[in-house]
Design an enzyme around this catalytic site. Structure first.
Site: not given
Length: 334
Positions: A290, A260, A114
């Site tokens: 995500n 993020h 990430c």
């Protein structure tokens, strides 16, 4: 020499899994509650034969077409993925061939999650400022869902698959400013797939639950949600303070923040802890979930073109954080 983001495009797989679909698999769950907590209503899932490399190639071809980029100008490929086609060869080499790019270019993979887009920007800027390359194709692609057990409702609700392609060059719409980067390998076991590589080549078949009730298996993606959450709440505020100190800027100088896109609850908590105004803070994971290293380029693209949140003259802070532990942030000058 300065480095800029010159183009961004992204690709999402065709298959879509909604919260209602998950509710069918997990009747004890309520789709509306999942949506309210995570901010995610659906996520795209790669096809069974579709790899991160496949998706990266599609994203790259999209960025070439959308921005009328001459692929002959590309002189370096950086590919961020934790879902390579093979242990070897390097996936970036396969991408060079499939995109029909020059053989007189550099190409490498780097394994980050990430925080990967931030690290990719830092590598690209370094290559440009050192005079090694002028037009870098920065690709991010992940197929985490291939690592998630079908009965792992927590991770299935959060993660979507996707890819993004960015052209980093000597000119563009966003100058890449200073970076702050961080690493703490003490947290490695809190987000991990343990088997399949040199340390544990064979499957362990040890499905169970950890002390917090999270599904745990060495053969699939394991995430200790509470530990990841605690790490984020400690790392991100410190990261911001370090970034402001390094750049001699303050919160008030920043026009917009894109972090993020992990999940809505985590993002809102981080925003409150960092005391950031809601109107300057972007949340955009309703239809994607995500997507790991691709959340930032996807969010940047949508914030500029679909939602018009970012305009010329703005200073924008972007941050990534997660598996490793690894984190990073930088300021973009639009």
């Amino acid at each position: 020499m300065k480095a800029f983001i010159k183009a961004i495009s992204y690709y999402l797989p065709e298959k879509v899994v909604t919260n209602e679909d998950l509710e069918k698999d997990f009747p004890e769950w309520n789709a509306e509650k999942v949506s309210a907590k995570t901010g995610i209503f659906q996520r795209h899932i790669s096809a069974s034969e579709e790899t991160a490399t496949d998706m990266a190639v599609i994203a790259a071809n999209k960025v070439f077409a959308e921005y009328n980029i001459d692929r002959k100008q590309i002189d370096y490929i950086l590919f961020c993925t934790q879902s390579p086609d093979y242990k070897l060869p390097t996936s970036a080499c396969l991408i060079q061939k499939r995109l029909n790019l020059s053989s007189n270019i550099g190409a490498l993979d780097f394994n980050l999650g990430c925080s990967g887009y931030i690290y990719g920007l830092s590598l690209a800027k370094g290559l440009i400022c050192s005079g090694i390359a002028k037009n870098i194709l920065l690709l991010t692609a992940e197929t985490y869902n291939k690592y998630i057990h079908p009965t792992d409702k927590g991770n299935r609700s959060l993660f979507g698959d996707g890819a993004a392609a960015s052209l980093i060059s000597t000119d563009g719409f966003a100058e890449i400013g200073d970076f702050v980067l961080g690493t703490d390998g003490n947290g490695a076991n809190n987000l991990i797939v343990k088997t399949g590589c040199a340390r544990n080549p064979q499957k362990m078949n040890d499905m169970g639950k950890d002390d917090g009730g999270y599904m745990q298996s060495s053969d699939y993606l394991y995430m200790n949600g509470s530990e990841i959450f605690n790490f984020t709440l400690e790392a991100v505020p410190t990261l911001l303070n370090q970034l402001f100190e390094k750049t001699q800027l303050s919160k008030e100088d920043i026009d917009y923040y894109i972090f993020h896109q992990a999940n809505k609850f985590m993002l809102n908590t981080i925003r409150k802890v960092c005391v950031l105004p809601k109107e300057k803070f972007y949340i955009n994971l309703v239809n994607t979930g995500n997507t790991v290293s691709s959340t930032l380029p996807i969010a940047l693209k949508d914030a500029m073109e679909s939602n018009h949140c970012i305009q010329a003259g703005m200073k924008v802070v972007i941050t990534g954080f997660g598996v490793g532990y690894s984190w990073g942030g930088c300021i973009l000058f639009f």
